[in-house]
Design an enzyme around this catalytic site. Structure first.
Site, PDB file in Angstrom:
ATOM      1  N   ASP A 216      74.055  44.243  65.453  1.00 15.80           N
ATOM      2  CA  ASP A 216      74.604  44.590  64.151  1.00 15.80           C
ATOM      3  C   ASP A 216      75.851  45.429  64.403  1.00 15.80           C
ATOM      4  OD1 ASP A 216      74.187  44.838  61.115  1.00 15.80           O
ATOM      5  OD2 ASP A 216      74.448  46.913  61.752  1.00 15.80           O
ATOM      6  N   GLU A 308      76.195  38.689  62.946  1.00 12.11           N
ATOM      7  CA  GLU A 308      76.513  38.265  61.596  1.00 12.11           C
ATOM      8  C   GLU A 308      77.897  37.634  61.574  1.00 12.11           C
ATOM      9  OE1 GLU A 308      75.060  40.854  57.841  1.00 12.11           O
ATOM     10  OE2 GLU A 308      75.614  41.915  59.642  1.00 12.11           O
ATOM     11  N   CYS A 361      63.208  43.524  55.123  1.00 10.29           N
ATOM     12  CA  CYS A 361      62.369  44.391  55.944  1.00 10.29           C
ATOM     13  C   CYS A 361      62.045  43.647  57.229  1.00 10.29           C
ATOM     14  CB  CYS A 361      61.086  44.744  55.202  1.00 10.29           C
ATOM     15  SG  CYS A 361      59.900  45.605  56.253  1.00 10.29           S
ATOM     16  N   CYS A 364      57.840  43.156  57.325  1.00  7.47           N
ATOM     17  CA  CYS A 364      57.067  42.219  56.525  1.00  7.47           C
ATOM     18  C   CYS A 364      57.909  41.133  55.868  1.00  7.47           C
ATOM     19  CB  CYS A 364      56.264  42.973  55.460  1.00  7.47           C
ATOM     20  SG  CYS A 364      57.297  43.803  54.260  1.00  7.47           S
ATOM     21  N   CYS A 380      60.640  50.572  53.452  1.00  9.01           N
ATOM     22  CA  CYS A 380      60.074  49.388  52.815  1.00  9.01           C
ATOM     23  C   CYS A 380      59.040  49.803  51.781  1.00  9.01           C
ATOM     24  CB  CYS A 380      59.436  48.479  53.858  1.00  9.01           C
ATOM     25  SG  CYS A 380      58.730  47.007  53.117  1.00  9.01           S
ATOM     26  N   CYS A 383      55.383  47.513  52.895  1.00  9.69           N
ATOM     27  CA  CYS A 383      54.570  47.807  54.076  1.00  9.69           C
ATOM     28  C   CYS A 383      54.771  49.237  54.588  1.00  9.69           C
ATOM     29  CB  CYS A 383      54.832  46.806  55.201  1.00  9.69           C
ATOM     30  SG  CYS A 383      56.418  47.006  55.998  1.00  9.69           S
ATOM     31  N   ASP A 390      70.612  50.257  60.466  1.00  6.30           N
ATOM     32  CA  ASP A 390      71.305  49.294  61.326  1.00  6.30           C
ATOM     33  C   ASP A 390      70.351  48.644  62.330  1.00  6.30           C
ATOM     34  OD1 ASP A 390      73.661  49.889  60.027  1.00  6.30           O
ATOM     35  OD2 ASP A 390      74.144  51.517  61.403  1.00  6.30           O
TER      36      ASP A 390
HETATM   37 ZN   LIG Z   1      58.089  45.823  54.874  1.00  5.68          ZN
END
Ligand SMILES: [Zn+2]
Length: 459
Positions: A216, A308, A361, A364, A380, A383, A390
């Site tokens: 990233d 990216e 996330c 999850c 998150c 979860c 980053d």
């Molecule tokens: Zn999560």
């Protein structure tokens, strides 16, 4: 594996040699400007005739602007245009004509839509003061001397290198490299020779053949790796900025050139301009060195690198961030990773520009609808994962490698092309009003098609 590679060395020219090279660069410019004037005159003549209503078949015939045609015309005209032509190598004139042929082709292709990227303008005349002095030799004696400290070029003779050319010389000695051309050029107040070399590279495998790395890129850290490693952003330009401002101020106080009145720059202005130029060159050198070391290390180790596909040109237009993004060299990281993964037997995967790597996330797979730039920690809601923003993005990118099919996602697409990474396990769902998944109550932004596309696991 055969590749075309450049080997670039700094030169130490004597004053006499410098005069010779400048004479050759001047010859290139004369040929370029003469041929450009000729092409332009015919184009202007045809345009004028059209306005008088001359029928198409009666117009002044067009002139070809391919390199062989330009060269043929130059050879006929050179006794009149440049009676001194014997003093310079024919390669000098070829340098100028070749540059013009390419420029005209790029302009024509850009106008007819054959060329991707930004529109290319019509070539302009080269000036002694503004253009970069360069000359390219593609035939004749081009070699590195056995002491590896000198090179021999046609007409210019034996030139001393500022550094040792052993890396290239070794390859030539064991027959894995062939010099195709040599270009002498002045940039940043120093002369360089760049050899264009066809190199037979050994087939290599990355140190960790199965390993996947998500990268990233950012400004706070130059890169955050999915392994958790943080690569510092050295911000060379920021640290040199103060000195550059002082140099630019000193330059502004001196008598510069004025095109309106035809005033020449003073010697002091020229010296100050050279000082500022050297400061810029130093920043560029430091940046290039750092990026090469980073990308070489990553591509030698990891078989798959995922980054990216950032819209760098668009980001540079941002007045606040543009300088920092240019300083970090995002586009250069991507370019180097592209060819170095190829050299080292790895592959590069470009994540779709709209892939929500920051909002997803990594634990999850839930996608947040909103994530402010100021939120440095990813938290998150479903979860309970708490992770550096980053690092979370880097892990999501690494996870993409498993989903992306090998076909079609290898090296970067051509300039201007907008290629999407195929995602095997993910499908795009267009969100209907009132169907937001539980735990996500964000509203869809009215202008963003990005927000409309939500990725969900298919299985
Ligand atoms: Zn999560």
């Amino acid at each position: 594996m055969k590749t075309i590679q450049a080997y670039r060395f700094a030169l130490d020219l004597t004053p006499g040699q410098e005069r010779d090279v400048l004479a050759h660069a001047g010859a290139a410019r004369v040929a370029h400007n003469w041929a450009l004037a000729r092409v332009k005159a015919v184009m202007d003549q045809r345009a004028a005739e059209r306005t008088y209503g001359v029928p198409e078949e009666m117009l002044t015939p067009t002139v070809s602007w391919t390199l062989p045609a330009l060269r043929k015309a130059w050879n006929v005209a050179k006794p009149d245009v440049a009676p001194w032509w014997r003093e310079c190598s024919k390669e000098a004139f070829n340098t100028g004509l070749d540059a013009l042929a390419r420029a005209l082709k790029n302009w024509a292709d850009s106008r007819s839509g054959k060329r991707a990227g930004r529109p290319v303008g019509f070539p302009g005349f080269k000036s002694r003061r503004r253009s970069i002095a360069s000359v390219r030799f593609s035939t004749g004696t081009i070699r590195v001397e056995s002491d590896r400290k000198h090179v021999v070029l046609p007409r210019l003779g034996r030139l001393k290198l500022h550094e040792c050319a052993r890396k290239l010389a070794r390859r030539i000695d064991n027959g894995t490299a062939r010099i195709m051309s040599a270009c002498v050029r002045r940039d940043g107040g120093r002369w360089h020779v760049a050899f264009c070399v066809e190199v037979e590279r050994p087939e290599r495998l990355p140190a960790r053949p199965g390993a996947v790395l998500g990268v990233d890129v950012g400004i706070r850290h130059l890169a955050v790796l999915s392994t958790g490693e943080l690569i510092d952003n050295p911000r060379y330009l920021t640290s040199a900025h103060q000195r550059m401002r002082a140099l630019a101020r000193a330059l502004a106080r001196k008598t510069g050139p004025d095109r309106r009145t035809g005033r020449r720059a003073s010697k002091r202005w020229e010296r100050a301009a050279a000082r500022l130029g050297r400061a810029h060159t130093r920043v560029a050198n430091l940046r290039r060195d750092g990026l090469h070391k980073l990308t070489t290390r990553l591509t030698r180790e990891y078989a798959t690198v995922v980054i990216e596909d950032l819209n760098v040109a668009g980001m540079l237009a941002n007045r606040k961030l543009g300088r920092h993004i240019a300083d970090a060299g995002f586009a250069e990281i991507r370019r180097q990773l592209t060819y170095k993964t190829g050299w080292n037997g790895g592959r590069l995967i470009l994540a779709d520009r709209w892939y929500p790597s920051s909002k997803t996330c990594s634990g999850c797979g839930v996608v947040k609808t909103k994530l402010a730039l100021s939120e440095r920690e990813y938290q998150c809601g479903s979860c309970g994962l708490v992770l550096d923003r980053d690092l979370n993005a880097a892990r999501n990118l690494a996870a993409l490698a498993a989903d992306a099919t090998t076909a079609g996602s290898g090296p970067a697409a051509g300039r201007g092309a907008d290629r999407k990474t195929p995602l095997a396990g993910l499908v795009a769902l267009k969100r209907q009003p009132g169907t937001a998944p539980a735990g996500q109550t964000g509203t869809v932004s009215p202008q963003g098609e990005t927000a409309n596309r939500v990725l969900a696991r298919a299985h």
